[in-house]
Each structure stands twice: as C-alpha cells, then as structure tokens.
Write a protein that holds these residues in place. Structure first.
Motif, PDB file in Angstrom:
ATOM      1  N   GLY A  95       0.793  -1.229   0.000  1.00 29.16           N
ATOM      2  CA  GLY A  95       0.000   0.000   0.000  1.00 29.16           C
ATOM      3  C   GLY A  95       0.820   1.271   0.000  1.00 29.16           C
ATOM      4  N   ARG A  96       2.137   1.108  -0.053  1.00 28.53           N
ATOM      5  CA  ARG A  96       2.998   2.303   0.039  1.00 28.53           C
ATOM      6  C   ARG A  96       3.069   3.082  -1.262  1.00 28.53           C
ATOM      7  NH1 ARG A  96       7.930  -0.709   3.234  1.00 28.53           N
ATOM      8  NH2 ARG A  96       6.845  -0.969   5.221  1.00 28.53           N
ATOM      9  N   ILE A  97       2.849   2.400  -2.370  1.00 31.30           N
ATOM     10  CA  ILE A  97       2.961   3.053  -3.673  1.00 31.30           C
ATOM     11  C   ILE A  97       1.625   2.968  -4.395  1.00 31.30           C
ATOM     12  CG2 ILE A  97       4.118   3.061  -5.901  1.00 31.30           C
ATOM     13  CD1 ILE A  97       6.545   1.818  -4.515  1.00 31.30           C
ATOM     14  N   THR A  98       1.181   4.119  -4.871  1.00 30.01           N
ATOM     15  CA  THR A  98      -0.050   4.184  -5.661  1.00 30.01           C
ATOM     16  C   THR A  98       0.207   5.006  -6.906  1.00 30.01           C
ATOM     17  OG1 THR A  98      -0.785   6.155  -4.454  1.00 30.01           O
ATOM     18  CG2 THR A  98      -1.542   4.028  -3.623  1.00 30.01           C
ATOM     19  N   THR A  99      -0.492   4.671  -7.968  1.00 28.12           N
ATOM     20  CA  THR A  99      -0.424   5.453  -9.195  1.00 28.12           C
ATOM     21  C   THR A  99      -1.834   5.629  -9.736  1.00 28.12           C
ATOM     22  OG1 THR A  99      -0.070   3.495 -10.567  1.00 28.12           O
ATOM     23  CG2 THR A  99       1.892   4.645  -9.792  1.00 28.12           C
ATOM     24  N   TYR A 100      -2.021   6.709 -10.500  1.00 29.18           N
ATOM     25  CA  TYR A 100      -3.345   7.058 -10.997  1.00 29.18           C
ATOM     26  C   TYR A 100      -3.279   7.489 -12.451  1.00 29.18           C
ATOM     27  CZ  TYR A 100      -4.456   7.245  -6.040  1.00 29.18           C
ATOM     28  OH  TYR A 100      -4.629   6.925  -4.711  1.00 29.18           O
ATOM     29  N   ALA A 101      -4.378   7.267 -13.161  1.00 31.24           N
ATOM     30  CA  ALA A 101      -4.517   7.846 -14.489  1.00 31.24           C
ATOM     31  C   ALA A 101      -4.635   9.360 -14.334  1.00 31.24           C
ATOM     32  CB  ALA A 101      -5.763   7.287 -15.160  1.00 31.24           C
ATOM     33  N   ASP A 102      -4.140  10.074 -15.323  1.00 34.23           N
ATOM     34  CA  ASP A 102      -4.220  11.538 -15.263  1.00 34.23           C
ATOM     35  C   ASP A 102      -5.665  12.020 -15.138  1.00 34.23           C
ATOM     36  OD1 ASP A 102      -1.477  12.195 -17.587  1.00 34.23           O
ATOM     37  OD2 ASP A 102      -1.492  11.796 -15.431  1.00 34.23           O
ATOM     38  N   SER A 103      -6.573  11.268 -15.716  1.00 31.06           N
ATOM     39  CA  SER A 103      -7.974  11.683 -15.737  1.00 31.06           C
ATOM     40  C   SER A 103      -8.623  11.667 -14.354  1.00 31.06           C
ATOM     41  CB  SER A 103      -8.769  10.784 -16.687  1.00 31.06           C
ATOM     42  OG  SER A 103      -8.644   9.429 -16.313  1.00 31.06           O
ATOM     43  N   VAL A 104      -8.024  10.968 -13.396  1.00 30.31           N
ATOM     44  CA  VAL A 104      -8.637  10.871 -12.067  1.00 30.31           C
ATOM     45  C   VAL A 104      -7.725  11.401 -10.967  1.00 30.31           C
ATOM     46  CG1 VAL A 104      -9.915   8.834 -12.836  1.00 30.31           C
ATOM     47  CG2 VAL A 104      -7.825   8.530 -11.501  1.00 30.31           C
ATOM     48  N   LYS A 105      -6.525  11.781 -11.320  1.00 35.51           N
ATOM     49  CA  LYS A 105      -5.562  12.242 -10.321  1.00 35.51           C
ATOM     50  C   LYS A 105      -6.120  13.428  -9.550  1.00 35.51           C
ATOM     51  CE  LYS A 105      -1.535  11.412 -11.937  1.00 35.51           C
ATOM     52  NZ  LYS A 105      -0.269  11.508 -12.688  1.00 35.51           N
ATOM     53  N   GLY A 106      -5.994  13.371  -8.228  1.00 35.57           N
ATOM     54  CA  GLY A 106      -6.503  14.444  -7.378  1.00 35.57           C
ATOM     55  C   GLY A 106      -7.959  14.276  -6.989  1.00 35.57           C
ATOM     56  N   ARG A 107      -8.659  13.343  -7.638  1.00 34.99           N
ATOM     57  CA  ARG A 107     -10.078  13.123  -7.308  1.00 34.99           C
ATOM     58  C   ARG A 107     -10.320  11.732  -6.726  1.00 34.99           C
ATOM     59  NH1 ARG A 107     -13.686  12.925 -11.289  1.00 34.99           N
ATOM     60  NH2 ARG A 107     -12.198  12.208 -12.881  1.00 34.99           N
ATOM     61  N   PHE A 108      -9.558  10.751  -7.178  1.00 36.31           N
ATOM     62  CA  PHE A 108      -9.735   9.363  -6.739  1.00 36.31           C
ATOM     63  C   PHE A 108      -8.584   8.977  -5.819  1.00 36.31           C
ATOM     64  CE2 PHE A 108     -12.292   7.531 -10.589  1.00 36.31           C
ATOM     65  CZ  PHE A 108     -13.191   8.567 -10.465  1.00 36.31           C
ATOM     66  N   THR A 109      -8.885   8.110  -4.859  1.00 34.21           N
ATOM     67  CA  THR A 109      -7.864   7.586  -3.957  1.00 34.21           C
ATOM     68  C   THR A 109      -8.033   6.084  -3.813  1.00 34.21           C
ATOM     69  OG1 THR A 109      -7.831   9.657  -2.699  1.00 34.21           O
ATOM     70  CG2 THR A 109      -6.845   7.718  -1.661  1.00 34.21           C
ATOM     71  N   ILE A 110      -6.967   5.354  -4.091  1.00 37.72           N
ATOM     72  CA  ILE A 110      -6.982   3.900  -3.909  1.00 37.72           C
ATOM     73  C   ILE A 110      -6.323   3.572  -2.579  1.00 37.72           C
ATOM     74  CG2 ILE A 110      -4.799   3.557  -5.162  1.00 37.72           C
ATOM     75  CD1 ILE A 110      -5.965   0.908  -6.231  1.00 37.72           C
ATOM     76  N   SER A 111      -6.872   2.584  -1.897  1.00 34.76           N
ATOM     77  CA  SER A 111      -6.297   2.136  -0.633  1.00 34.76           C
ATOM     78  C   SER A 111      -6.595   0.647  -0.476  1.00 34.76           C
ATOM     79  CB  SER A 111      -6.872   2.921   0.550  1.00 34.76           C
ATOM     80  OG  SER A 111      -8.271   2.739   0.634  1.00 34.76           O
ATOM     81  N   ARG A 112      -5.966   0.036   0.510  1.00 36.82           N
ATOM     82  CA  ARG A 112      -6.235  -1.375   0.759  1.00 36.82           C
ATOM     83  C   ARG A 112      -6.078  -1.688   2.233  1.00 36.82           C
ATOM     84  NH1 ARG A 112      -2.055  -4.747  -2.723  1.00 36.82           N
ATOM     85  NH2 ARG A 112      -2.771  -6.528  -1.485  1.00 36.82           N
ATOM     86  N   ASP A 113      -6.813  -2.707   2.659  1.00 40.23           N
ATOM     87  CA  ASP A 113      -6.738  -3.217   4.022  1.00 40.23           C
ATOM     88  C   ASP A 113      -6.369  -4.692   3.900  1.00 40.23           C
ATOM     89  OD1 ASP A 113      -7.168  -4.263   6.546  1.00 40.23           O
ATOM     90  OD2 ASP A 113      -8.962  -3.097   6.917  1.00 40.23           O
TER      91      ASP A 113
END
Length: 116
Positions: free
Chosen positions: A55-73
């Motif tokens: 969970g330390r590294i996340t990447t996003y498409a430019d189209s959702v960057k700043g609006r979407f957040t991925i996380s995991r448990d």
C-alpha cells in the motif's frame, strides 16, 4: 479458488462521491498488486489506479488524479477506490483486478453512473 468481488457502484450526481470496494478471497497472503480499471461505453478499458502489496505506492490515471484515492486493508483482503468530484465522463463499469505472479484475477464489475 481466487475470487474478486466489487461493490459500491451506483448512480450519483456530478460533483458527488462514491466508494468502491474490492473483496478478494481464496488467497493466503497479500503479495499481489490491486488495480482498478474501467470501461466506458464505446471506449477502451482504462487503468484507473494501482496499489502495491504494502500500500505504500499508488499510481493514478491523469484523468482521475486528485479526485480518486486507492487504498487497501490487507487484514480484510479488500481494496477501496474513493471517488470524489465525480464527472459524467467517469461513468463506466469499474473492475477490480489483482496480479499475483503471472496470474490475473478479475471481478465481475460494478456500474458507476454520474448523471443529473
């Protein structure tokens, strides 16, 4: 047998929020990438977000960057996609995908519709 099940989709107004969940069963460790993809009508499948096993590294498409957040448990073998400031162009079927070694597992998808 590994199973991947998404939930949390629905209809939301522009500017609203949704949180998708991806529950994984049939695995004995958390050593896998978790990814969210989406496919909008008439468009190619798009990789939306990726999170590494810790969970330390996340990447996003430019189209959702700043609006979407991925996380995991990892204790729950579950990933989440928090989607804020939703736009009509975010309308799509969202799929959870896990990559473990050379194996790929997919969920059935959950529909997200952004409309007034």
């Amino acid at each position: 047998q590994v199973q991947v099940v998404e939930s949390g989709g629905g209809l939301v107004q522009p500017g609203g929020s949704l949180r998708l969940s991806c529950a994984v069963s049939g695995v004995t460790s958390s050593s896998y990438l978790m990814n969210w993809y989406r496919r909008a009508p008439g468009k190619e499948r798009e990789l939306v977000a990726v999170i590494t096993n810790t969970g330390r590294i996340t990447t996003y498409a430019d189209s959702v960057k700043g609006r979407f957040t991925i996380s995991r448990d990892n204790a729950k073998n579950t990933a989440y996609l928090q989607m804020n400031s939703l736009k009509p162009e975010d309308t799509a079927v969202y799929y959870c995908n896990i990559k473990r070694g050379t194996s790929d597992y997919w969920g059935q998808g959950t529909q997200v519709t952004v409309s007034s």
